[in-house]
Design an enzyme around this catalytic site. Structure first.
Site, mmCIF file in Angstrom:
data_model
loop_
_atom_site.group_PDB
_atom_site.id
_atom_site.type_symbol
_atom_site.label_atom_id
_atom_site.label_comp_id
_atom_site.label_asym_id
_atom_site.label_seq_id
_atom_site.Cartn_x
_atom_site.Cartn_y
_atom_site.Cartn_z
ATOM 1 N N GLY A 257 -7.866 15.777 -3.328
ATOM 2 C CA GLY A 257 -7.210 16.022 -2.046
ATOM 3 C C GLY A 257 -7.302 14.787 -1.170
ATOM 4 C CB CYS B 161 -10.714 13.184 -6.954
ATOM 5 S SG CYS B 161 -10.452 11.767 -5.863
ATOM 6 C CE1 TYR B 162 -12.458 16.844 0.601
ATOM 7 C CE2 TYR B 162 -11.890 18.836 -0.641
ATOM 8 C CZ TYR B 162 -12.348 18.232 0.522
ATOM 9 O OH TYR B 162 -12.710 19.005 1.605
ATOM 10 C CG HIS C 195 -6.847 11.887 -9.898
ATOM 11 N ND1 HIS C 195 -6.687 13.149 -9.360
ATOM 12 C CD2 HIS C 195 -7.145 11.072 -8.856
ATOM 13 C CE1 HIS C 195 -6.878 13.103 -8.049
ATOM 14 N NE2 HIS C 195 -7.153 11.845 -7.719
ATOM 15 C CD GLU D 279 -5.399 15.006 -12.238
ATOM 16 O OE1 GLU D 279 -5.308 14.983 -10.998
ATOM 17 O OE2 GLU D 279 -6.480 14.848 -12.841
ATOM 18 C CB SER E 169 22.777 29.553 -9.354
ATOM 19 O OG SER E 169 21.936 29.065 -10.390
ATOM 20 N N GLY E 170 24.421 29.823 -12.247
ATOM 21 C CA GLY E 170 24.991 28.984 -13.297
ATOM 22 C C GLY E 170 24.002 27.953 -13.804
ATOM 23 N N GLY E 171 22.823 27.930 -13.173
ATOM 24 C CA GLY E 171 21.786 27.001 -13.610
ATOM 25 C C GLY E 171 20.891 27.618 -14.666
ATOM 26 C CB VAL E 172 18.169 26.086 -16.689
ATOM 27 C CG1 VAL E 172 17.139 26.569 -17.704
ATOM 28 C CG2 VAL E 172 19.003 24.964 -17.274
ATOM 29 C CG ASP E 173 15.595 27.358 -12.779
ATOM 30 O OD1 ASP E 173 15.273 26.858 -13.877
ATOM 31 O OD2 ASP E 173 15.597 26.711 -11.711
ATOM 32 C CB SER E 174 19.893 32.108 -11.903
ATOM 33 O OG SER E 174 20.997 31.312 -12.288
ATOM 34 C CB THR E 175 21.245 31.183 -17.144
ATOM 35 O OG1 THR E 175 22.293 30.707 -16.293
ATOM 36 C CG2 THR E 175 21.823 31.657 -18.451
ATOM 37 C CE LYS F 298 14.695 23.338 -13.853
ATOM 38 N NZ LYS F 298 15.806 24.222 -13.404
#
Length: 548
Positions: free
Chosen positions: A73, A104-105, A194, A196, A249-255, A403
């Site tokens: 942080g 870290c923090y 870090h 990661e 929406s026609g996007g990947v997520d909503s589809t 995603k």
């Protein structure tokens, strides 16, 4: 993420995680890299969830994580109001039998809370730094690494100067600062760097050792398990006679969300695609054709162009635009639900949205600022842009996924590759790509033409799948130019293309000189009202992906 998000995370555990015996919980203290810890753990086949580091213990009720990671942080543990874990956290971790890793923090917070000392360092350590493993008995590194050095990514001004009882130093930086600590008896561990980030090349191996060798966690988190559990969750949530609306929406997520819910409840799902006047070039025709021919989803198209644009007229503030768009979407869905009720004799109770984990993370205020740690980056129309009096209850089956994970889920659901590989498109559409008032002049149509030329050129060059997202931005400024031997005073546009794994961080894509020359010529020669084309070469951070 606050207590509500943590509770949602608890209820969304897949069956494979059982009561959480293979769960890794990440407490977020505001680091820009926190989401990367979540992702790295998942990449190792282990379920990880990220919640606010200051969430009350009640929000974690029901979770029995095998490991807890305290993130980094931007704060100093000495600063007034610096975030800390909730009262009783150490007892909670002990009762769960969890191993705790401070990063870290997070390490400094752990040390200070257990009676050690953290002070401003004589030499601050930022960027790449070598550390040396100082003991052969280290659980985090193993005997083979003793005496060896590895490059890591540091980002701290304070340093640990006195260890709590029972701890030992297992690695130091070349400057002598404490780089890693362990108390194996109490199951406490700390890394000052870090692990990661890719700048710590051996960081993934350290995380792997922590999860599998130290904590004894099994890599049993799979997308098929996520799919099976989400279907069960939806079926238990939605009554046998209840109907659901899905915002496509026609996007990947909503589809992917629609396909998943359709598998769970069948024809009681009613999809609606809203043309809000903020879509890309011929988006409506292209998307509706794909829904019908490839996905076989029941979709109704609603033309709400006038409704949206009339409310957006004269609005320049980006947050206000997002709020208006979120409100109008819900108004359209409510109206659609009313008409559907008249048709089927029962009002739909639920609305499906393709909200993703980054949407949730970026829309929630994080800890340390008075509002908690980081600032809200944006109000996502699926999250912060929804009205409080919304009548429909939400179903968000993807809200704990990134995603790339959604694309894997879509593949299992047999969503066509052509859909899964589509570049992300923001929920507010072109409203966040026309800076200022979206109704000014011919801005939307101009932007559509520029965007189509740019994206088509990328496809023709075989670069589309190498790029995470590519689009154009319309600037509300006019510049002087010369076209056809005449002086012009026309608008400028910006081209942006990025590479990314999850949209949380991104690098700009480097195009060859010939490609850019060709695209700029096509835009200036074919799009009336544009005489200047710029390229955005800013990474995220410091910039966001979208301009608004």
């Amino acid at each position: 993420m606050g207590s509500t998000a943590a509770a949602a995370a608890a209820s969304a555990l897949p069956a494979s995680a059982g009561s959480g015996e293979n769960l890794v919980l990440i407490l977020d203290y505001g680091s820009q890299y926190t989401h990367l810890i979540t992702r790295r753990v998942r990449q190792l086949g282990v379920l990880s969830l990220c919640v606010s580091g200051t969430a009350p213990l009640a929000a974690l009720e029901g979770l029995r994580p095998r490991a807890i990671v305290l993130s980094g942080g931007p704060h100093s543990v000495h600063a007034k109001g610096a975030p800390t874990f909730p009262q009783g956290f150490l007892d909670f971790a002990d009762g769960a039998g969890a191993h705790v890793l401070g990063v870290c923090y997070g390490m400094q917070l752990l040390v200070q809370s257990l009676g050690g000392a953290v002070e401003p360092g004589e030499q601050q350590e930022y960027g790449k730094m070598d550390v040396e493993v100082t003991t052969p008995s280290s659980a985090l590194y193993g005997e083979a690494e003793a005496g060896k050095r590895q490059t890591v990514w540091m980002s701290h001004g304070d340093e640990v100067v006195t260890l709590p009882e029972g701890f030992e130093v297992v690695a130091r930086s070349v400057q002598g600062a404490v780089a890693a600590i362990e108390n194996r008896e109490k199951r406490f561990y700390g890394l000052q760097y870090h692990p990661e980030v890719t700048h710590s090349p051996q960081g993934m191996e350290t995380l792997r050792r922590f999860l599998f060798d130290v904590c004894g966690i099994k890599a049993d988190w799979k997308m098929q398990d996520v799919l099976d559990e989400e279907i069960k969750t939806i079926q238990s949530m939605v009554g046998p006679d209840e109907h659901v609306i899905c915002a496509l929406s026609g996007g990947v997520d909503s589809t992917v969300a629609a396909t998943l819910v359709h598998r769970a409840i069948g024809d009681r799902l009613h999809c609606v695609f809203v043309d809000n006047g903020l879509l890309r070039y011929k988006e409506r025709e292209r998307v509706m054709s794909t829904f019908e021919s490839d996905l076989h989803l029941p979709v109704t198209c609603v033309d709400a162009t006038e409704q949206f644009l009339s409310k957006l007229k004269g609005i320049e503030d980006p947050e206000q635009k997002r709020k208006i768009i979120g409100r109008e979407f819900i108004a359209v869905f409510d109206d659609f639900a009313h008409k559907l009720e008249q048709k089927i004799g029962k009002r739909p109770e639920y609305l499906v949205q393709g909200t993703l984990y980054p949407d949730v993370i970026e829309s929630c205020p994080p800890p340390g600022s008075g509002r908690t740690h980081s600032h809200t980056i944006k109000s996502h129309h699926n999250v912060g842009g929804l009205p409080k009096d919304m009548k429909l209850k939400l179903i968000e089956p993807l809200k704990l996924l990134f995603k790339d994970e959604v694309r894997k889920l879509g593949s299992i659901l047999n969503v066509p590759d052509s859909f899964l590989k589509r570049h992300p498109f923001p929920g507010p559409g072109l409203a966040v790509r026309v800076l200022g008032d979206v109704t000014q002049g011919n801005a939307l149509d101009t932007l559509r033409q520029v965007d189509e030329i740019f994206v088509q050129a990328i496809k023709d060059a075989g670069l589309y799948d190498k790029i995470w997202q590519a689009f154009a931005v319309f600037l509300p400024v006019q510049t002087v130019g010369v076209q056809g031997d005449q002086r012009t005073h026309s608008n400028a546009v910006v081209l942006r293309a990025i590479t990314s794994e999850d949209g949380m961080t991104a690098d700009w894509y480097y195009f060859g000189h010939e490609f850019l020359v060709d695209v700029v010529n096509k835009i200036c020669n074919n799009v009336r009202g544009i005489n200047r084309v710029c390229q955005d070469i800013t990474s995220k951070p410091p910039a966001t992906v979208e301009w608004e």
